[in-house]
Design a protein around this motif. Structure first.
Motif, PDB file in Angstrom:
ATOM      1  N   THR A  67      28.542  52.118  85.095  1.00 54.52           N
ATOM      2  CA  THR A  67      28.221  50.767  84.659  1.00 54.52           C
ATOM      3  C   THR A  67      27.176  50.090  85.548  1.00 54.52           C
ATOM      4  O   THR A  67      26.685  49.010  85.212  1.00 54.52           O
ATOM      5  N   CYS A  68      26.856  50.715  86.675  1.00 55.48           N
ATOM      6  CA  CYS A  68      25.803  50.230  87.580  1.00 55.48           C
ATOM      7  C   CYS A  68      24.905  51.418  87.913  1.00 55.48           C
ATOM      8  O   CYS A  68      25.067  52.040  88.979  1.00 55.48           O
ATOM      9  N   PRO A  69      23.995  51.768  87.026  1.00 54.67           N
ATOM     10  CA  PRO A  69      23.168  52.964  87.224  1.00 54.67           C
ATOM     11  C   PRO A  69      22.501  52.992  88.596  1.00 54.67           C
ATOM     12  O   PRO A  69      21.930  51.994  89.057  1.00 54.67           O
ATOM     13  N   GLY A  70      22.607  54.153  89.250  1.00 58.27           N
ATOM     14  CA  GLY A  70      22.025  54.312  90.570  1.00 58.27           C
ATOM     15  C   GLY A  70      22.980  54.039  91.706  1.00 58.27           C
ATOM     16  O   GLY A  70      22.669  54.350  92.869  1.00 58.27           O
ATOM     17  N   TRP A  71      24.143  53.471  91.392  1.00 58.07           N
ATOM     18  CA  TRP A  71      25.136  53.179  92.425  1.00 58.07           C
ATOM     19  C   TRP A  71      26.184  54.274  92.488  1.00 58.07           C
ATOM     20  O   TRP A  71      26.560  54.860  91.477  1.00 58.07           O
TER      21      TRP A  71
ATOM     22  N   GLU B 290      36.819  51.298  88.189  1.00 58.56           N
ATOM     23  CA  GLU B 290      37.627  52.081  87.256  1.00 58.56           C
ATOM     24  C   GLU B 290      36.742  52.961  86.380  1.00 58.56           C
ATOM     25  O   GLU B 290      37.138  54.076  86.015  1.00 58.56           O
ATOM     26  N   ALA B 291      35.547  52.482  86.065  1.00 58.33           N
ATOM     27  CA  ALA B 291      34.603  53.313  85.309  1.00 58.33           C
ATOM     28  C   ALA B 291      34.181  54.520  86.139  1.00 58.33           C
ATOM     29  O   ALA B 291      34.037  55.629  85.618  1.00 58.33           O
ATOM     30  N   ALA B 292      33.981  54.332  87.436  1.00 59.12           N
ATOM     31  CA  ALA B 292      33.626  55.441  88.320  1.00 59.12           C
ATOM     32  C   ALA B 292      34.749  56.457  88.399  1.00 59.12           C
ATOM     33  O   ALA B 292      34.510  57.669  88.496  1.00 59.12           O
ATOM     34  N   LEU B 293      35.972  55.972  88.355  1.00 56.99           N
ATOM     35  CA  LEU B 293      37.141  56.849  88.399  1.00 56.99           C
ATOM     36  C   LEU B 293      37.341  57.586  87.085  1.00 56.99           C
ATOM     37  O   LEU B 293      37.948  58.659  87.048  1.00 56.99           O
ATOM     38  N   GLY B 294      36.815  57.001  86.003  1.00 57.65           N
ATOM     39  CA  GLY B 294      37.037  57.581  84.681  1.00 57.65           C
ATOM     40  C   GLY B 294      38.399  57.235  84.131  1.00 57.65           C
ATOM     41  O   GLY B 294      38.914  57.912  83.233  1.00 57.65           O
TER      42      GLY B 294
ATOM     43  N   LEU C  15      29.123  50.100  95.655  1.00 59.87           N
ATOM     44  CA  LEU C  15      29.958  49.073  95.038  1.00 59.87           C
ATOM     45  C   LEU C  15      30.814  48.369  96.087  1.00 59.87           C
ATOM     46  O   LEU C  15      30.909  47.131  96.104  1.00 59.87           O
ATOM     47  N   LEU C  16      31.446  49.148  96.974  1.00 61.09           N
ATOM     48  CA  LEU C  16      32.285  48.556  98.008  1.00 61.09           C
ATOM     49  C   LEU C  16      31.462  47.740  99.002  1.00 61.09           C
ATOM     50  O   LEU C  16      31.867  46.647  99.416  1.00 61.09           O
ATOM     51  N   ARG C  17      30.301  48.250  99.374  1.00 62.87           N
ATOM     52  CA  ARG C  17      29.456  47.513 100.313  1.00 62.87           C
ATOM     53  C   ARG C  17      28.991  46.198  99.713  1.00 62.87           C
ATOM     54  O   ARG C  17      29.040  45.145 100.353  1.00 62.87           O
ATOM     55  N   HIS C  18      28.520  46.247  98.460  1.00 58.03           N
ATOM     56  CA  HIS C  18      28.044  45.029  97.803  1.00 58.03           C
ATOM     57  C   HIS C  18      29.151  43.994  97.669  1.00 58.03           C
ATOM     58  O   HIS C  18      28.985  42.833  98.073  1.00 58.03           O
ATOM     59  N   THR C  19      30.278  44.403  97.097  1.00 55.38           N
ATOM     60  CA  THR C  19      31.353  43.438  96.846  1.00 55.38           C
ATOM     61  C   THR C  19      31.944  42.929  98.150  1.00 55.38           C
ATOM     62  O   THR C  19      32.276  41.744  98.284  1.00 55.38           O
ATOM     63  N   GLY C  20      32.050  43.810  99.152  1.00 59.11           N
ATOM     64  CA  GLY C  20      32.556  43.384 100.443  1.00 59.11           C
ATOM     65  C   GLY C  20      31.656  42.363 101.110  1.00 59.11           C
ATOM     66  O   GLY C  20      32.133  41.403 101.733  1.00 59.11           O
ATOM     67  N   VAL C  21      30.346  42.549 100.995  1.00 55.55           N
ATOM     68  CA  VAL C  21      29.402  41.574 101.543  1.00 55.55           C
ATOM     69  C   VAL C  21      29.540  40.232 100.821  1.00 55.55           C
ATOM     70  O   VAL C  21      29.565  39.162 101.455  1.00 55.55           O
ATOM     71  N   VAL C  22      29.637  40.270  99.500  1.00 57.11           N
ATOM     72  CA  VAL C  22      29.784  39.023  98.738  1.00 57.11           C
ATOM     73  C   VAL C  22      31.069  38.299  99.143  1.00 57.11           C
ATOM     74  O   VAL C  22      31.086  37.068  99.281  1.00 57.11           O
ATOM     75  N   HIS C  23      32.156  39.043  99.333  1.00 55.13           N
ATOM     76  CA  HIS C  23      33.409  38.410  99.758  1.00 55.13           C
ATOM     77  C   HIS C  23      33.242  37.705 101.101  1.00 55.13           C
ATOM     78  O   HIS C  23      33.690  36.555 101.277  1.00 55.13           O
TER      79      HIS C  23
END
Length: 249
Positions: free
Chosen positions: A32-36, A130-134, A41-49
């Motif tokens: 759902t986030c091409p190239g990631w 969850e999309a990454a996990l399938g 995902l964890l780095r981005h969301t953790g920084v935003v938090h």
């Protein structure tokens, strides 16, 4: 939804995100986030938090840039994400009702803004994990999903930086099938202007209408589901325009 409910949603969504990310592993691609990968995902969301926590705890009244992403990976990255999420939830729960700090679109209060914004930020990225996990996507409550549609349309895309523009006036309607809510989005050369309801009588014309359960509309408008997941009637070019230009910047 009230502020306490948003904070509770943030808490739940962050825990689900972390669990899915751990199961998927840091190398897993995020479709759902091409190239990631999950580590991105964890780095981005953790920084935003942590960025949001700083506004809540320090009361910054002007914009402050996000901190840099850490060079962590694997278990250390997972622990860092969980720590930041826990700190944000705790900061929001401890914040006074009259919290005064910077926000980037209208809200009843800064506390309400940050609780709502971070709940939806985390929910969308939980879907990514969850999309990454399938795995099957954890179902969102109807009220929360409908609020997410409202925040996207009347918050993010009310700003001048929205790129959803048309050369001539057009009308896009968003109509959930599982709640008493609708939005009329008026498109033009300027930023979209969204009003609650159908902009007149129940039969008021729209050039394109998107319909379906609130959760599917929420995820489709955030480009986490294809438009085939919802009903599109009228001028499908407006649905394509949304997909091509609505990325939040």
């Amino acid at each position: 939804m009230n502020t306490a409910e948003f904070i509770e949603s943030l808490d739940i969504q962050g825990q689900l995100l972390a669990a899915a990310a751990d199961k998927a592993g840091p190398d897993a691609e995020v479709p759902t986030c091409p190239g990631w990968q999950v580590r991105d995902l964890l780095r981005h969301t953790g920084v935003v938090h942590r960025w949001a926590t700083a506004f809540v705890t320090a009361g910054h009244k002007e914009f402050h840039p996000e901190p840099g992403e850490p060079g962590l990976d694997g278990e250390a990255l997972s622990a860092w994400f969980r720590e930041g999420h826990t700190l944000l939830v705790a900061a929001l729960r401890a914040a006074p009702e009259d919290l005064d700090c910077w926000t980037f679109f209208a809200a009843p209060s800064p506390l309400a803004f940050w609780a709502r914004r971070q709940a939806h930020e985390t929910a969308i990225h939980r879907v990514d994990a969850e999309a990454a996990l399938g795995a099957d996507i954890t179902v969102l409550p109807v009220e929360f999903a409908a609020d997410g549609v409202d925040e996207l349309l009347r918050g993010f895309h009310a700003r001048d930086r929205s790129r959803v523009r048309t050369g001539e006036p057009r009308v896009l309607r968003i109509r959930p099938t599982d709640c008493e809510q609708a939005w009329t989005v008026r498109l033009s050369e300027g930023p979209p202007r969204t009003e609650l309801g159908v902009g007149g009588s129940p039969q008021a014309a729209a050039d394109c209408e998107l319909g379906g359960p609130a959760e599917r509309l929420y995820l489709t408008l955030w480009n986490r589901l294809p438009h085939s997941a919802i009903a599109v009637s009228g001028d499908e070019a407006l649905a394509r325009l949304w997909r091509e230009t609505s990325q939040v910047v």
